[in-house]
Write a protein that holds these residues in place. Sequence first.
Motif, PDB file in Angstrom:
ATOM      1  N   GLY A 150      44.131  45.177  40.769  1.00  0.00           N
ATOM      2  CA  GLY A 150      43.686  44.407  41.695  1.00  0.00           C
ATOM      3  C   GLY A 150      43.689  45.118  43.041  1.00  0.00           C
ATOM      4  N   ILE A 151      42.729  45.386  43.875  1.00  0.00           N
ATOM      5  CA  ILE A 151      42.492  45.850  45.250  1.00  0.00           C
ATOM      6  C   ILE A 151      42.107  44.866  46.381  1.00  0.00           C
ATOM      7  CG2 ILE A 151      41.653  47.866  46.489  1.00  0.00           C
ATOM      8  CD1 ILE A 151      41.095  49.218  43.728  1.00  0.00           C
ATOM      9  N   GLY A 152      42.881  44.986  47.325  1.00  0.00           N
ATOM     10  CA  GLY A 152      42.636  44.181  48.416  1.00  0.00           C
ATOM     11  C   GLY A 152      41.976  45.054  49.609  1.00  0.00           C
ATOM     12  N   VAL A 153      40.876  44.633  50.122  1.00  0.00           N
ATOM     13  CA  VAL A 153      39.933  45.607  51.126  1.00  0.00           C
ATOM     14  C   VAL A 153      39.377  45.032  52.344  1.00  0.00           C
ATOM     15  CG1 VAL A 153      37.975  47.216  51.120  1.00  0.00           C
ATOM     16  CG2 VAL A 153      39.167  46.818  48.951  1.00  0.00           C
ATOM     17  N   PRO A 154      39.653  45.335  53.289  1.00  0.00           N
ATOM     18  CA  PRO A 154      39.250  44.594  54.505  1.00  0.00           C
ATOM     19  C   PRO A 154      37.835  44.973  54.782  1.00  0.00           C
ATOM     20  CG  PRO A 154      40.069  46.912  55.335  1.00  0.00           C
ATOM     21  CD  PRO A 154      40.409  46.760  53.662  1.00  0.00           C
ATOM     22  N   GLY A 155      37.229  43.615  54.963  1.00  0.00           N
ATOM     23  CA  GLY A 155      35.580  43.327  55.015  1.00  0.00           C
ATOM     24  C   GLY A 155      35.142  42.397  54.440  1.00  0.00           C
ATOM     25  N   VAL A 156      33.780  42.394  53.963  1.00  0.00           N
ATOM     26  CA  VAL A 156      32.961  41.370  53.134  1.00  0.00           C
ATOM     27  C   VAL A 156      32.733  41.923  51.999  1.00  0.00           C
ATOM     28  CG1 VAL A 156      30.827  40.078  53.221  1.00  0.00           C
ATOM     29  CG2 VAL A 156      31.714  40.680  55.335  1.00  0.00           C
ATOM     30  N   ILE A 157      33.268  41.301  50.841  1.00  0.00           N
ATOM     31  CA  ILE A 157      33.449  41.778  49.543  1.00  0.00           C
ATOM     32  C   ILE A 157      32.578  40.850  48.534  1.00  0.00           C
ATOM     33  CG2 ILE A 157      34.821  42.444  47.663  1.00  0.00           C
ATOM     34  CD1 ILE A 157      35.461  43.861  50.447  1.00  0.00           C
ATOM     35  N   ALA A 376      47.120  41.137  45.255  1.00  0.00           N
ATOM     36  CA  ALA A 376      46.404  42.170  44.427  1.00  0.00           C
ATOM     37  C   ALA A 376      46.758  42.106  42.887  1.00  0.00           C
ATOM     38  CB  ALA A 376      46.031  43.212  44.889  1.00  0.00           C
ATOM     39  N   GLY A 377      47.936  42.262  42.882  1.00  0.00           N
ATOM     40  CA  GLY A 377      48.718  42.437  41.229  1.00  0.00           C
ATOM     41  C   GLY A 377      48.646  41.125  40.462  1.00  0.00           C
ATOM     42  N   ALA A 378      48.811  39.936  41.470  1.00  0.00           N
ATOM     43  CA  ALA A 378      48.377  38.753  40.750  1.00  0.00           C
ATOM     44  C   ALA A 378      47.245  38.366  40.596  1.00  0.00           C
ATOM     45  CB  ALA A 378      49.072  37.604  41.641  1.00  0.00           C
ATOM     46  N   LEU A 379      46.215  38.670  41.303  1.00  0.00           N
ATOM     47  CA  LEU A 379      44.821  38.711  41.085  1.00  0.00           C
ATOM     48  C   LEU A 379      44.276  39.267  39.471  1.00  0.00           C
ATOM     49  CD1 LEU A 379      42.272  37.221  42.201  1.00  0.00           C
ATOM     50  CD2 LEU A 379      41.817  39.728  43.196  1.00  0.00           C
ATOM     51  N   ALA A 380      44.808  40.614  39.329  1.00  0.00           N
ATOM     52  CA  ALA A 380      44.682  41.394  38.256  1.00  0.00           C
ATOM     53  C   ALA A 380      45.183  40.614  37.110  1.00  0.00           C
ATOM     54  CB  ALA A 380      45.007  42.552  38.468  1.00  0.00           C
ATOM     55  N   MET A 381      46.362  40.206  37.271  1.00  0.00           N
ATOM     56  CA  MET A 381      46.784  39.529  36.148  1.00  0.00           C
ATOM     57  C   MET A 381      46.336  38.375  35.675  1.00  0.00           C
ATOM     58  SD  MET A 381      49.736  40.448  34.331  1.00  0.00           S
ATOM     59  CE  MET A 381      51.089  41.167  35.304  1.00  0.00           C
ATOM     60  N   GLN A 382      45.868  37.574  36.805  1.00  0.00           N
ATOM     61  CA  GLN A 382      45.120  36.311  36.354  1.00  0.00           C
ATOM     62  C   GLN A 382      43.747  36.586  35.782  1.00  0.00           C
ATOM     63  OE1 GLN A 382      44.607  34.296  40.260  1.00  0.00           O
ATOM     64  NE2 GLN A 382      46.714  33.382  40.059  1.00  0.00           N
ATOM     65  N   HIS A 383      43.092  37.479  36.045  1.00  0.00           N
ATOM     66  CA  HIS A 383      41.741  37.840  35.574  1.00  0.00           C
ATOM     67  C   HIS A 383      41.988  38.610  34.229  1.00  0.00           C
ATOM     68  CE1 HIS A 383      39.747  36.811  39.206  1.00  0.00           C
ATOM     69  NE2 HIS A 383      38.646  37.577  38.748  1.00  0.00           N
ATOM     70  N   PHE A 384      43.102  39.483  33.934  1.00  0.00           N
ATOM     71  CA  PHE A 384      42.715  40.232  32.665  1.00  0.00           C
ATOM     72  C   PHE A 384      43.958  40.162  31.955  1.00  0.00           C
ATOM     73  CE2 PHE A 384      41.034  42.847  36.502  1.00  0.00           C
ATOM     74  CZ  PHE A 384      39.789  42.688  36.035  1.00  0.00           C
ATOM     75  N   ALA A 385      44.934  39.145  32.027  1.00  0.00           N
ATOM     76  CA  ALA A 385      45.983  38.830  31.055  1.00  0.00           C
ATOM     77  C   ALA A 385      45.357  38.465  29.763  1.00  0.00           C
ATOM     78  CB  ALA A 385      46.911  37.814  31.499  1.00  0.00           C
ATOM     79  N   PRO A 386      45.492  39.257  28.690  1.00  0.00           N
ATOM     80  CA  PRO A 386      45.029  38.894  27.580  1.00  0.00           C
ATOM     81  C   PRO A 386      44.520  37.450  27.085  1.00  0.00           C
ATOM     82  CG  PRO A 386      46.784  40.506  27.094  1.00  0.00           C
ATOM     83  CD  PRO A 386      46.863  39.675  28.406  1.00  0.00           C
ATOM     84  N   LEU A 387      45.250  36.389  27.118  1.00  0.00           N
ATOM     85  CA  LEU A 387      44.876  35.063  26.839  1.00  0.00           C
ATOM     86  C   LEU A 387      43.860  34.599  27.722  1.00  0.00           C
ATOM     87  CD1 LEU A 387      48.172  33.232  25.572  1.00  0.00           C
ATOM     88  CD2 LEU A 387      46.251  33.842  24.551  1.00  0.00           C
ATOM     89  N   ALA A 388      44.238  34.821  29.135  1.00  0.00           N
ATOM     90  CA  ALA A 388      43.369  34.397  30.196  1.00  0.00           C
ATOM     91  C   ALA A 388      41.880  35.133  29.913  1.00  0.00           C
ATOM     92  CB  ALA A 388      43.709  34.850  31.373  1.00  0.00           C
ATOM     93  N   GLY A 389      41.698  36.196  29.490  1.00  0.00           N
ATOM     94  CA  GLY A 389      40.680  37.088  29.203  1.00  0.00           C
ATOM     95  C   GLY A 389      39.719  36.602  27.987  1.00  0.00           C
TER      96      GLY A 389
END
Length: 394
Positions: A150-157, A376-389
């Motif tokens: 997960g990556i946090g970036v300043p700006g409009v994403i 950012a780490g939590a965001l990636a965990m929420q998105h890509f943890a095997p069961l959630a995926g």
Amino acid sequence: MKKIVKHDQDVTKQHNKQMILDIIKKQRPISRAEITKITKMSATSIGRFVSELCEEGFIRETNLTSSGLGRKAVMLDIEPGAIYSIGVDIEKKRISFGLMDFSETVTVYRRVDYQAQKSTPEETAELICCEIRAMVEEQNLPSEKVIGIGIGVPGVINYEQGIVQFSATLGWKNVAFAKMIEAELQIKTVIDNDLKVKILSEYLYGSAKGSNKTALIGIGTGIGSALIINGEVFRGGSNSAGELGHTTLDPNGNLCDCGKRGCLQTYVDENSLIMEARRVSEITDVRQVYAAARNNERWAKEIVWRTALYIGITINNIVCMYNPDTVILSGELIENYREIVDLVEEHSEQVIWEPFRGTFKVIPSELRGDGIVMGAGALAMQHFAPLAGRLSEE
């Protein structure tokens, strides 16, 4: 018809399994009997799901047993080393990294001095990939255990497509940054606005815990905000909600680098404070302004006092629009000059519209500079943890 029924059964099974895993994560250590009470599922079903989760390496039995009368029950806990995610925070002058385990604890931090604005997006992606490879190798982690970045970036994403649409801080426009990282590392990657990532971490681990509706204001090289309502980040129509820096204070005011006049950030960001200070002193760094204010130099105290007033006005605007129960102040200004929180409180008594006075609290960030990496780490965990995926694919 049979195929549809089986599909529905499989989806229900996965949802129940994810629910049990979430309960164990949130209330660990916990017994099978307690999970049965919470879910109202049969003890047999709970036993089957727990066995599967143990076999898959997500949870484990502990040495602890339940207290009280009756037969002692073995307690369940998650296995922290089951999977990992990596959080990245891209700032103006440095990039920070964190390795997050399955218990959502950041076990390793790294920081690299780096000015992304002076480099191409490709060069920045290469640096990030090198640092992540080194971090994973140093921890002797099998690559399959790192399930996402997960990556946090300043700006409009463009959050869904992983594109940095515009970042004045980095000088990037329409950069498909998530794909750059994925192509190099072969690890799924999600990117989001840095303050949206930070408010997620404040909600999960910091000042916003237990809050139903929290607004976060970030003040440093720019100014922005984010809002989280019942655990969901408010994004707006194009994930651009919260761009406070370019709200107009005075249409005849200071010229902003966006081309407009009177934008809020031209009154409260670091550059504006330095420019104002240079009228009376040879200032090169904003921390010199804070030091002078602590030394009771009148010009510096006046700058800080006026900045607190503008922040108070900003809080009033947010409170009038969204009626949050909590407003978190974060960013380098708050971290380097904590005294400004008290000044903001003083101004708030005058500038907050009367019906909203006393309906919310203003507090500084608990997580400080680590919040974006954690979020950012939590965001990636929420998105890509095997069961959630698996659930998201159904």
